[in-house]
Design an enzyme around this catalytic site. Sequence first.
Site, PDB file in Angstrom:
ATOM      1  N   LYS A  15       0.836  -1.213   0.000  1.00 29.47           N
ATOM      2  CA  LYS A  15       0.000   0.000   0.000  1.00 29.47           C
ATOM      3  C   LYS A  15       0.868   1.259   0.000  1.00 29.47           C
ATOM      4  O   LYS A  15       0.664   2.166  -0.799  1.00 29.47           O
ATOM      5  CB  LYS A  15      -0.927   0.021   1.240  1.00 29.47           C
ATOM      6  CG  LYS A  15      -1.882  -1.156   1.326  1.00 29.47           C
ATOM      7  CD  LYS A  15      -2.806  -1.065   2.536  1.00 29.47           C
ATOM      8  CE  LYS A  15      -2.101  -1.113   3.875  1.00 29.47           C
ATOM      9  NZ  LYS A  15      -1.418  -2.396   4.175  1.00 29.47           N
ATOM     10  N   ARG A  90     -10.122   0.369   8.117  1.00 24.97           N
ATOM     11  CA  ARG A  90      -9.646  -0.962   8.436  1.00 24.97           C
ATOM     12  C   ARG A  90     -10.674  -1.777   9.196  1.00 24.97           C
ATOM     13  O   ARG A  90     -10.413  -2.923   9.545  1.00 24.97           O
ATOM     14  CB  ARG A  90      -8.440  -0.824   9.331  1.00 24.97           C
ATOM     15  CG  ARG A  90      -7.158  -1.219   8.657  1.00 24.97           C
ATOM     16  CD  ARG A  90      -6.109  -0.783   9.620  1.00 24.97           C
ATOM     17  NE  ARG A  90      -4.926  -1.519   9.580  1.00 24.97           N
ATOM     18  CZ  ARG A  90      -3.801  -1.031   9.047  1.00 24.97           C
ATOM     19  NH1 ARG A  90      -3.779   0.091   8.409  1.00 24.97           N
ATOM     20  NH2 ARG A  90      -2.722  -1.712   9.147  1.00 24.97           N
ATOM     21  N   ARG A 127      11.793  -5.219   5.250  1.00 29.68           N
ATOM     22  CA  ARG A 127      11.483  -3.822   4.944  1.00 29.68           C
ATOM     23  C   ARG A 127      12.412  -2.846   5.653  1.00 29.68           C
ATOM     24  O   ARG A 127      12.726  -2.997   6.827  1.00 29.68           O
ATOM     25  CB  ARG A 127      10.037  -3.507   5.319  1.00 29.68           C
ATOM     26  CG  ARG A 127       9.751  -2.002   5.238  1.00 29.68           C
ATOM     27  CD  ARG A 127       8.312  -1.681   5.251  1.00 29.68           C
ATOM     28  NE  ARG A 127       7.610  -2.365   6.312  1.00 29.68           N
ATOM     29  CZ  ARG A 127       6.295  -2.399   6.390  1.00 29.68           C
ATOM     30  NH1 ARG A 127       5.557  -1.827   5.460  1.00 29.68           N
ATOM     31  NH2 ARG A 127       5.721  -3.024   7.380  1.00 29.68           N
ATOM     32  N   ARG A 160      11.000  -1.218  11.138  1.00 26.87           N
ATOM     33  CA  ARG A 160       9.871  -0.905  12.019  1.00 26.87           C
ATOM     34  C   ARG A 160       9.784  -1.877  13.185  1.00 26.87           C
ATOM     35  O   ARG A 160      10.050  -3.062  13.031  1.00 26.87           O
ATOM     36  CB  ARG A 160       8.568  -0.946  11.206  1.00 26.87           C
ATOM     37  CG  ARG A 160       8.157   0.439  10.745  1.00 26.87           C
ATOM     38  CD  ARG A 160       7.034   0.425   9.757  1.00 26.87           C
ATOM     39  NE  ARG A 160       5.862  -0.364  10.161  1.00 26.87           N
ATOM     40  CZ  ARG A 160       4.774  -0.444   9.428  1.00 26.87           C
ATOM     41  NH1 ARG A 160       4.685   0.201   8.271  1.00 26.87           N
ATOM     42  NH2 ARG A 160       3.760  -1.176   9.829  1.00 26.87           N
TER      43      ARG A 160
HETATM   44  P1  AP5 Z   1       4.821  -1.526   1.900  1.00 25.18           P
HETATM   45  O1  AP5 Z   1       4.528  -0.722   0.691  1.00 25.18           O
HETATM   46  O2  AP5 Z   1       5.544  -0.856   3.033  1.00 25.18           O
HETATM   47  O3  AP5 Z   1       3.488  -2.260   2.405  1.00 25.18           O
HETATM   48  P2  AP5 Z   1       2.215  -1.725   3.178  1.00 25.18           P
HETATM   49  O4  AP5 Z   1       1.022  -2.361   2.569  1.00 25.18           O
HETATM   50  O5  AP5 Z   1       2.246  -0.230   3.295  1.00 25.18           O
HETATM   51  O6  AP5 Z   1       2.468  -2.424   4.573  1.00 25.18           O
HETATM   52  P3  AP5 Z   1       2.339  -1.876   6.041  1.00 25.18           P
HETATM   53  O7  AP5 Z   1       3.082  -2.857   6.910  1.00 25.18           O
HETATM   54  O8  AP5 Z   1       2.707  -0.437   6.134  1.00 25.18           O
HETATM   55  O9  AP5 Z   1       0.831  -2.049   6.293  1.00 25.18           O
HETATM   56  P4  AP5 Z   1       0.125  -2.134   7.616  1.00 25.18           P
HETATM   57  O10 AP5 Z   1      -1.229  -1.985   7.144  1.00 25.18           O
HETATM   58  O11 AP5 Z   1       0.390  -3.313   8.448  1.00 25.18           O
HETATM   59  O12 AP5 Z   1       0.798  -0.958   8.499  1.00 25.18           O
HETATM   60  P5  AP5 Z   1       0.349   0.507   8.825  1.00 25.18           P
HETATM   61  O13 AP5 Z   1       1.546   1.346   8.914  1.00 25.18           O
HETATM   62  O14 AP5 Z   1      -0.753   0.914   7.936  1.00 25.18           O
HETATM   63  O15 AP5 Z   1       5.670  -2.801   1.444  1.00 25.18           O
HETATM   64  C1  AP5 Z   1       6.159  -3.743   2.398  1.00 25.18           C
HETATM   65  C2  AP5 Z   1       7.570  -4.250   1.965  1.00 25.18           C
HETATM   66  O16 AP5 Z   1       7.457  -4.977   0.747  1.00 25.18           O
HETATM   67  C3  AP5 Z   1       8.569  -3.115   1.673  1.00 25.18           C
HETATM   68  O17 AP5 Z   1       9.849  -3.513   2.093  1.00 25.18           O
HETATM   69  C4  AP5 Z   1       8.517  -2.945   0.161  1.00 25.18           C
HETATM   70  O18 AP5 Z   1       9.734  -2.465  -0.359  1.00 25.18           O
HETATM   71  C5  AP5 Z   1       8.210  -4.362  -0.295  1.00 25.18           C
HETATM   72  N1  AP5 Z   1       7.365  -4.391  -1.494  1.00 25.18           N
HETATM   73  C6  AP5 Z   1       6.317  -3.563  -1.794  1.00 25.18           C
HETATM   74  N2  AP5 Z   1       5.763  -3.903  -2.987  1.00 25.18           N
HETATM   75  C7  AP5 Z   1       6.467  -4.992  -3.431  1.00 25.18           C
HETATM   76  C8  AP5 Z   1       6.370  -5.815  -4.591  1.00 25.18           C
HETATM   77  N3  AP5 Z   1       5.434  -5.588  -5.544  1.00 25.18           N
HETATM   78  N4  AP5 Z   1       7.250  -6.847  -4.710  1.00 25.18           N
HETATM   79  C9  AP5 Z   1       8.208  -7.071  -3.745  1.00 25.18           C
HETATM   80  N5  AP5 Z   1       8.343  -6.321  -2.647  1.00 25.18           N
HETATM   81  C10 AP5 Z   1       7.484  -5.290  -2.481  1.00 25.18           C
HETATM   82  O19 AP5 Z   1      -0.256   0.330  10.283  1.00 25.18           O
HETATM   83  C11 AP5 Z   1       0.571   0.031  11.378  1.00 25.18           C
HETATM   84  C12 AP5 Z   1      -0.250  -0.107  12.647  1.00 25.18           C
HETATM   85  O20 AP5 Z   1      -0.909   1.144  12.916  1.00 25.18           O
HETATM   86  C13 AP5 Z   1      -1.385  -1.124  12.593  1.00 25.18           C
HETATM   87  O21 AP5 Z   1      -0.937  -2.434  12.906  1.00 25.18           O
HETATM   88  C14 AP5 Z   1      -2.338  -0.565  13.657  1.00 25.18           C
HETATM   89  O22 AP5 Z   1      -1.893  -0.856  14.950  1.00 25.18           O
HETATM   90  C15 AP5 Z   1      -2.210   0.944  13.445  1.00 25.18           C
HETATM   91  N6  AP5 Z   1      -3.211   1.456  12.471  1.00 25.18           N
HETATM   92  C16 AP5 Z   1      -2.947   2.077  11.276  1.00 25.18           C
HETATM   93  N7  AP5 Z   1      -4.090   2.418  10.648  1.00 25.18           N
HETATM   94  C17 AP5 Z   1      -5.115   2.002  11.455  1.00 25.18           C
HETATM   95  C18 AP5 Z   1      -6.527   2.046  11.336  1.00 25.18           C
HETATM   96  N8  AP5 Z   1      -7.136   2.581  10.266  1.00 25.18           N
HETATM   97  N9  AP5 Z   1      -7.259   1.504  12.346  1.00 25.18           N
HETATM   98  C19 AP5 Z   1      -6.667   0.974  13.438  1.00 25.18           C
HETATM   99  N10 AP5 Z   1      -5.328   0.886  13.608  1.00 25.18           N
HETATM  100  C20 AP5 Z   1      -4.552   1.404  12.624  1.00 25.18           C
HETATM  101 MG    MG Z   2       2.427   1.123   4.898  1.00 32.09          MG
END
Ligand code: AP5
Ligand code: MG
Length: 216
Positions: A15, A90, A127, A160
């Site tokens: 994402k 989410r 990552r 992270r």
């Molecule tokens: P990346 O692009 O970083 O993936 P992502 O989908 O953004 O993954 P996240 O881990 O950020 O998602 P998440 O939803 O768990 O975390 P968030 O920060 O939103 O890619 C991942 C890796 O793969 C990278 O190394 C990249 O280089 C590689 N990659 C990407 N595309 C690729 C491809 N095509 N091929 C190969 N490699 C690739 O949330 C964190 C925490 O915050 C949650 O756990 C929760 O506690 C809280 N939170 C956030 N939003 C909410 C909400 N709305 N409600 C409640 N809690 C929330």
């Molecule tokens: Mg992310």
Amino acid sequence: MASLLILLGAPGAGKGTQAVRLSAALGMPHISTGDLFRANLRDATPIGMKAKEYMDAGKLVPDEIVLDMLFERVAAPDCAEGYLLDGFPRTLPQAQALEGRLGPQDKVTVLELRVPDEAIVGRAAGRLVCRKCGATQHREFSPPKTEGVCDACGGELYQRRDDTPEVVRERLRVYHEQTAPLVDFYSAKGLLASVDGSKSPDEVFQELEAALAERG
Ligand code: AP5
Ligand code: MG
Ligand code: ZN
């Protein structure tokens, strides 16, 4: 009238990676609730302190905290014409709260990145995130030219806290339980386009652009 893009997908589905590209291509602000929480945590704000225990455990932060933070952010003038949401909504209550805020003219498009669970753990484990500009790289799939240094801006790359294998597995479990139902929710409204997120970042980006072009 505002135009909203929502990126839906498991943790590590790409994402953030795709949001950065789409945001640049479409000139829309990229709003990641995860990044907003991490910024609050870094600045030790009350929101950051409340979110920390949930994030470290791979659980979702309670809806009311997320909604207050998000709605304050999207009220800013740069979001008046539209914005790109990464990691929100989410839960069903979050999706309903967002819907409740939109006007009849607002246009919503949901882009789902589908990636099999087996691929997710390896992506998160490798990552690397830039402290300065927030760009994401990967030890194996997009290794930095100089170890520990961001290709984009020269900032320091870090891992992270919630990217350990145990926490990633919990985040995946939570995704399937609480967030995956949004696929049916948006699909039933005819707002969803799904793309294969397991291809290379360039290929995924092309598919996303094609899906957007098809929807007009
Ligand atoms: P990346 O692009 O970083 O993936 P992502 O989908 O953004 O993954 P996240 O881990 O950020 O998602 P998440 O939803 O768990 O975390 P968030 O920060 O939103 O890619 C991942 C890796 O793969 C990278 O190394 C990249 O280089 C590689 N990659 C990407 N595309 C690729 C491809 N095509 N091929 C190969 N490699 C690739 O949330 C964190 C925490 O915050 C949650 O756990 C929760 O506690 C809280 N939170 C956030 N939003 C909410 C909400 N709305 N409600 C409640 N809690 C929330
Ligand atoms: Mg992310
Ligand atoms: Zn950087």
